[in-house]
Design a protein around this motif. Structure first.
Motif, mmCIF file in Angstrom:
data_model
loop_
_atom_site.group_PDB
_atom_site.id
_atom_site.type_symbol
_atom_site.label_atom_id
_atom_site.label_comp_id
_atom_site.label_asym_id
_atom_site.label_seq_id
_atom_site.Cartn_x
_atom_site.Cartn_y
_atom_site.Cartn_z
ATOM 1 N N LEU A 40 1.233 -1.083 0.058
ATOM 2 C CA LEU A 40 0.082 0.005 -0.406
ATOM 3 C C LEU A 40 1.435 1.076 -0.196
ATOM 4 C CD1 LEU A 40 -2.612 1.433 0.487
ATOM 5 C CD2 LEU A 40 -2.598 1.398 2.666
ATOM 6 N N ILE A 41 2.176 1.750 0.668
ATOM 7 C CA ILE A 41 3.170 2.745 0.921
ATOM 8 C C ILE A 41 3.768 2.963 -0.723
ATOM 9 C CG2 ILE A 41 4.714 3.240 2.025
ATOM 10 C CD1 ILE A 41 4.290 2.085 5.195
ATOM 11 N N GLN A 42 3.934 1.669 -1.584
ATOM 12 C CA GLN A 42 4.975 1.997 -2.854
ATOM 13 C C GLN A 42 3.702 2.453 -3.575
ATOM 14 O OE1 GLN A 42 5.814 -2.656 -2.614
ATOM 15 N NE2 GLN A 42 7.883 -1.904 -2.695
ATOM 16 N N LYS A 43 2.321 1.945 -3.399
ATOM 17 C CA LYS A 43 1.226 2.283 -4.374
ATOM 18 C C LYS A 43 0.979 4.060 -3.880
ATOM 19 C CE LYS A 43 -0.929 -2.509 -4.975
ATOM 20 N NZ LYS A 43 -2.519 -3.028 -4.672
ATOM 21 N N ILE A 44 0.760 4.268 -2.770
ATOM 22 C CA ILE A 44 0.607 6.022 -2.541
ATOM 23 C C ILE A 44 2.056 6.686 -3.166
ATOM 24 C CG2 ILE A 44 0.901 7.009 -0.989
ATOM 25 C CD1 ILE A 44 -0.934 5.046 0.793
ATOM 26 N N VAL A 45 2.842 5.873 -2.416
ATOM 27 C CA VAL A 45 4.820 6.597 -3.380
ATOM 28 C C VAL A 45 4.374 6.954 -4.690
ATOM 29 C CG1 VAL A 45 7.131 6.657 -3.331
ATOM 30 C CG2 VAL A 45 5.699 5.903 -1.014
ATOM 31 N N PHE A 83 13.275 11.091 -1.250
ATOM 32 C CA PHE A 83 13.956 10.897 -2.547
ATOM 33 C C PHE A 83 14.961 9.499 -1.495
ATOM 34 C CE2 PHE A 83 19.043 10.845 -2.903
ATOM 35 C CZ PHE A 83 19.121 11.584 -3.794
ATOM 36 N N SER A 84 15.147 9.893 -0.169
ATOM 37 C CA SER A 84 15.203 8.451 0.916
ATOM 38 C C SER A 84 14.413 6.887 0.318
ATOM 39 C CB SER A 84 14.725 8.951 2.139
ATOM 40 O OG SER A 84 15.477 9.744 2.631
ATOM 41 N N TYR A 85 13.274 7.147 0.003
ATOM 42 C CA TYR A 85 12.290 6.275 -0.461
ATOM 43 C C TYR A 85 13.506 5.597 -2.463
ATOM 44 C CZ TYR A 85 8.524 3.006 -1.901
ATOM 45 O OH TYR A 85 7.983 2.223 -2.376
ATOM 46 N N ILE A 86 13.018 6.120 -2.475
ATOM 47 C CA ILE A 86 13.908 6.240 -3.867
ATOM 48 C C ILE A 86 15.138 5.949 -3.814
ATOM 49 C CG2 ILE A 86 13.975 6.663 -6.256
ATOM 50 C CD1 ILE A 86 12.072 9.372 -5.787
ATOM 51 N N ILE A 141 13.349 6.537 -11.706
ATOM 52 C CA ILE A 141 12.407 6.727 -11.909
ATOM 53 C C ILE A 141 11.077 6.986 -12.143
ATOM 54 C CG2 ILE A 141 11.889 9.819 -11.830
ATOM 55 C CD1 ILE A 141 14.465 10.885 -10.956
ATOM 56 N N GLN A 142 11.692 6.747 -13.237
ATOM 57 C CA GLN A 142 11.263 6.384 -14.038
ATOM 58 C C GLN A 142 10.404 4.896 -13.509
ATOM 59 O OE1 GLN A 142 13.683 5.881 -17.809
ATOM 60 N NE2 GLN A 142 12.949 8.105 -18.940
ATOM 61 N N ALA A 143 10.920 3.822 -13.876
ATOM 62 C CA ALA A 143 10.563 2.815 -12.813
ATOM 63 C C ALA A 143 9.547 2.691 -11.746
ATOM 64 C CB ALA A 143 11.679 1.848 -11.971
ATOM 65 N N MET A 144 10.261 3.642 -11.015
ATOM 66 C CA MET A 144 8.414 4.537 -10.155
ATOM 67 C C MET A 144 7.323 5.144 -10.331
ATOM 68 S SD MET A 144 9.569 3.497 -6.816
ATOM 69 C CE MET A 144 9.541 4.422 -5.254
ATOM 70 N N ALA A 145 7.730 5.319 -11.429
ATOM 71 C CA ALA A 145 6.162 6.427 -11.861
ATOM 72 C C ALA A 145 5.762 4.975 -12.724
ATOM 73 C CB ALA A 145 6.743 7.774 -13.327
ATOM 74 N N ASN A 146 6.456 4.496 -13.263
ATOM 75 C CA ASN A 146 5.398 3.656 -14.169
ATOM 76 C C ASN A 146 5.166 2.771 -13.651
ATOM 77 O OD1 ASN A 146 5.911 4.720 -16.562
ATOM 78 N ND2 ASN A 146 8.003 3.554 -16.539
ATOM 79 N N ARG A 147 5.228 2.443 -12.486
ATOM 80 C CA ARG A 147 3.973 1.453 -11.186
ATOM 81 C C ARG A 147 3.062 1.828 -11.390
ATOM 82 N NH1 ARG A 147 8.200 0.268 -6.283
ATOM 83 N NH2 ARG A 147 10.025 -0.830 -7.486
#
Length: 87
Positions: A4-9, A65-68, A81-87
């Protein structure tokens, strides 16, 4: 809970891009926009975005930043950053 936290981020990171139509943009165009913003913020052009470079230039990256940078290397890459945005 971690999922859930990963989805929110991921949602928060997707919204930082500043593209009003981000939700309907395809991955390629979103990745291109991220790469362009990253290139503008990477002032020393080393392919790494530090927290200081993100400050003021990519504020949502700065805020998360700390999460990424989960490896605590002191920088993030455009691919991360792209990987996070594409989740």
């Amino acid at each position: 809970m971690k999922s859930l936290i990963q989805k929110i981020v991921a949602i928060a990171l997707a919204s930082f891009i500043g593209i009003p139509l981000l939700a309907i943009a395809d991955d390629a165009s979103r990745d291109k926009e991220i790469a362009e913003r990253f290139a503008k913020c990477d002032v020393n052009h080393d392919g790494k975005l530090t927290r200081e470079e993100a400050n003021g230039c990519m504020p949502r990256i700065y805020d998360h930043f700390s999460y990424i940078d989960s490896s605590n290397r002191g920088y993030v890459t455009v691919a991360e950053i792209q990987a996070m945005a594409n989740r």
